[in-house]
Design a protein around this motif. Structure first.
Motif, PDB file in Angstrom:
ATOM      1  N   LEU A 196      41.665  30.462  48.058  1.00 30.97           N
ATOM      2  CA  LEU A 196      42.152  31.299  46.957  1.00 30.97           C
ATOM      3  C   LEU A 196      41.681  32.744  47.139  1.00 30.97           C
ATOM      4  CD1 LEU A 196      43.713  31.471  44.304  1.00 30.97           C
ATOM      5  CD2 LEU A 196      41.623  30.803  43.119  1.00 30.97           C
ATOM      6  N   ALA A 197      40.426  32.929  47.506  1.00 23.96           N
ATOM      7  CA  ALA A 197      39.913  34.280  47.728  1.00 23.96           C
ATOM      8  C   ALA A 197      40.574  34.912  48.947  1.00 23.96           C
ATOM      9  CB  ALA A 197      38.401  34.252  47.904  1.00 23.96           C
ATOM     10  N   MET A 198      40.752  34.128  50.001  1.00 22.64           N
ATOM     11  CA  MET A 198      41.328  34.671  51.228  1.00 22.64           C
ATOM     12  C   MET A 198      42.763  35.149  51.016  1.00 22.64           C
ATOM     13  SD  MET A 198      41.850  32.880  54.928  1.00 22.64           S
ATOM     14  CE  MET A 198      43.432  32.122  54.596  1.00 22.64           C
ATOM     15  N   TRP A 199      43.530  34.424  50.214  1.00 23.47           N
ATOM     16  CA  TRP A 199      44.952  34.725  50.052  1.00 23.47           C
ATOM     17  C   TRP A 199      45.252  35.641  48.874  1.00 23.47           C
ATOM     18  CZ3 TRP A 199      48.469  33.775  53.668  1.00 23.47           C
ATOM     19  CH2 TRP A 199      48.130  32.870  54.664  1.00 23.47           C
ATOM     20  N   THR A 200      44.270  35.957  48.060  1.00 21.18           N
ATOM     21  CA  THR A 200      44.532  36.803  46.895  1.00 21.18           C
ATOM     22  C   THR A 200      44.627  38.263  47.317  1.00 21.18           C
ATOM     23  OG1 THR A 200      43.429  35.278  45.397  1.00 21.18           O
ATOM     24  CG2 THR A 200      43.676  37.546  44.631  1.00 21.18           C
ATOM     25  N   THR A 201      45.739  38.862  46.993  1.00 22.59           N
ATOM     26  CA  THR A 201      45.929  40.289  47.271  1.00 22.59           C
ATOM     27  C   THR A 201      45.445  41.096  46.084  1.00 22.59           C
ATOM     28  OG1 THR A 201      47.542  41.942  47.969  1.00 22.59           O
ATOM     29  CG2 THR A 201      48.289  40.317  46.384  1.00 22.59           C
ATOM     30  N   ARG A 202      45.245  42.363  46.269  1.00 22.01           N
ATOM     31  CA  ARG A 202      44.783  43.224  45.185  1.00 22.01           C
ATOM     32  C   ARG A 202      45.949  43.585  44.271  1.00 22.01           C
ATOM     33  NH1 ARG A 202      39.363  44.710  45.311  1.00 22.01           N
ATOM     34  NH2 ARG A 202      40.005  45.104  43.184  1.00 22.01           N
ATOM     35  N   GLY A 203      45.654  43.701  42.982  1.00 18.99           N
ATOM     36  CA  GLY A 203      46.665  44.097  42.014  1.00 18.99           C
ATOM     37  C   GLY A 203      46.800  45.602  41.954  1.00 18.99           C
ATOM     38  N   HIS A 204      47.964  46.054  41.480  1.00 14.92           N
ATOM     39  CA  HIS A 204      48.255  47.488  41.413  1.00 14.92           C
ATOM     40  C   HIS A 204      48.817  47.856  40.049  1.00 14.92           C
ATOM     41  CE1 HIS A 204      48.198  46.564  45.684  1.00 14.92           C
ATOM     42  NE2 HIS A 204      47.875  47.818  45.877  1.00 14.92           N
ATOM     43  N   ASP A 205      48.515  49.079  39.636  1.00 14.81           N
ATOM     44  CA  ASP A 205      49.066  49.572  38.371  1.00 14.81           C
ATOM     45  C   ASP A 205      50.445  50.189  38.604  1.00 14.81           C
ATOM     46  OD1 ASP A 205      48.678  52.180  39.404  1.00 14.81           O
ATOM     47  OD2 ASP A 205      46.867  52.526  38.210  1.00 14.81           O
ATOM     48  N   ASP A 206      50.997  50.787  37.558  1.00 11.96           N
ATOM     49  CA  ASP A 206      52.344  51.362  37.634  1.00 11.96           C
ATOM     50  C   ASP A 206      52.449  52.531  38.614  1.00 11.96           C
ATOM     51  OD1 ASP A 206      53.143  49.518  35.769  1.00 11.96           O
ATOM     52  OD2 ASP A 206      53.062  50.907  34.079  1.00 11.96           O
ATOM     53  N   TYR A 207      51.317  53.083  39.018  1.00  8.92           N
ATOM     54  CA  TYR A 207      51.311  54.217  39.951  1.00  8.92           C
ATOM     55  C   TYR A 207      50.976  53.792  41.375  1.00  8.92           C
ATOM     56  CZ  TYR A 207      51.264  56.546  35.480  1.00  8.92           C
ATOM     57  OH  TYR A 207      51.570  56.936  34.202  1.00  8.92           O
ATOM     58  N   GLY A 208      50.858  52.474  41.603  1.00  9.04           N
ATOM     59  CA  GLY A 208      50.548  51.970  42.931  1.00  9.04           C
ATOM     60  C   GLY A 208      49.075  51.981  43.271  1.00  9.04           C
TER      61      GLY A 208
END
Length: 187
Positions: A26-38
């Motif tokens: 789960l940690a390995m495959w989790t990408t970082r989240g982004h806000d409306d401005y990227g």
């Protein structure tokens, strides 16, 4: 709570890459989240949110969850899932709410859906139990427009394309940071 969810829901459904704690696959495959401005936003790890937005999952596990929601109710957990599909609150426009599901009528069909998000992530799942067709959308952006997925379901989404299995070793090559300065293109 996490152990209870794992033992009673995730393991019976074969959802091995879903959980609350970011560890292992789960940690390995989790990408970082982004806000409306990227811009990258921090993970939401507030324990107060665990029951509402605390589970993280990958597409593979969400498709297993979707299949359990739509297929024959052969197990106790699948029978319990069907009870959540029943309308509990009827609205004037013909829509309704089940337990965690929005329910819409499209002609003689029923479409169930649920969406949500946390900082930097949005998710939407919907299905037509009569046609046994469903869609899962997972994004690492805070604002998800579910109109495309909803429109496909309302049209009946005649999906006849077979599933293509991509080995994890190939998918692993795509894990990383993307953007104009990374040398890997835009995400």
């Amino acid at each position: 709570y996490e152990e209870l969810v794992r033992r009673r829901i995730l393991e019976p459904l074969g959802m091995s890459t879903t959980g609350i704690t970011l560890e292992g696959d789960l940690a390995m495959w989790t990408t970082r989240g982004h806000d409306d401005y990227g811009e990258v936003v921090p993970y939401w790890d507030a324990m107060a949110m665990v029951g509402a937005g605390g589970l993280r999952s990958n597409a593979e596990d969400m498709l297993a969850y979707l299949a359990a929601q739509m297929g024959p109710a052969g197990s106790a957990i699948e029978r319990a899932m069907r009870m959540t599909h029943e309308p509990r609150v009827e609205l004037e426009n013909g829509a309704a709410f089940g337990l965690g599901w929005g329910i819409r009528r499209v002609g003689d069909r029923r479409i169930l859906s649920h969406g949500g998000g946390t900082g930097g992530y949005s998710t939407w799942i919907g299905f037509d139990p009569g046609l046994a067709v469903g869609i899962v959308m997972l994004t690492n952006a805070g604002d998800l427009d579910d109109d495309l997925a909803g429109d496909l379901l309302r049209r009946g989404a005649p999906i006849s394309t077979p599933t293509v299995e991509v080995p994890r070793s190939v998918l692993g090559g795509y894990v990383g940071v993307y953007g104009p300065d990374s040398g890997r293109g835009m995400a």
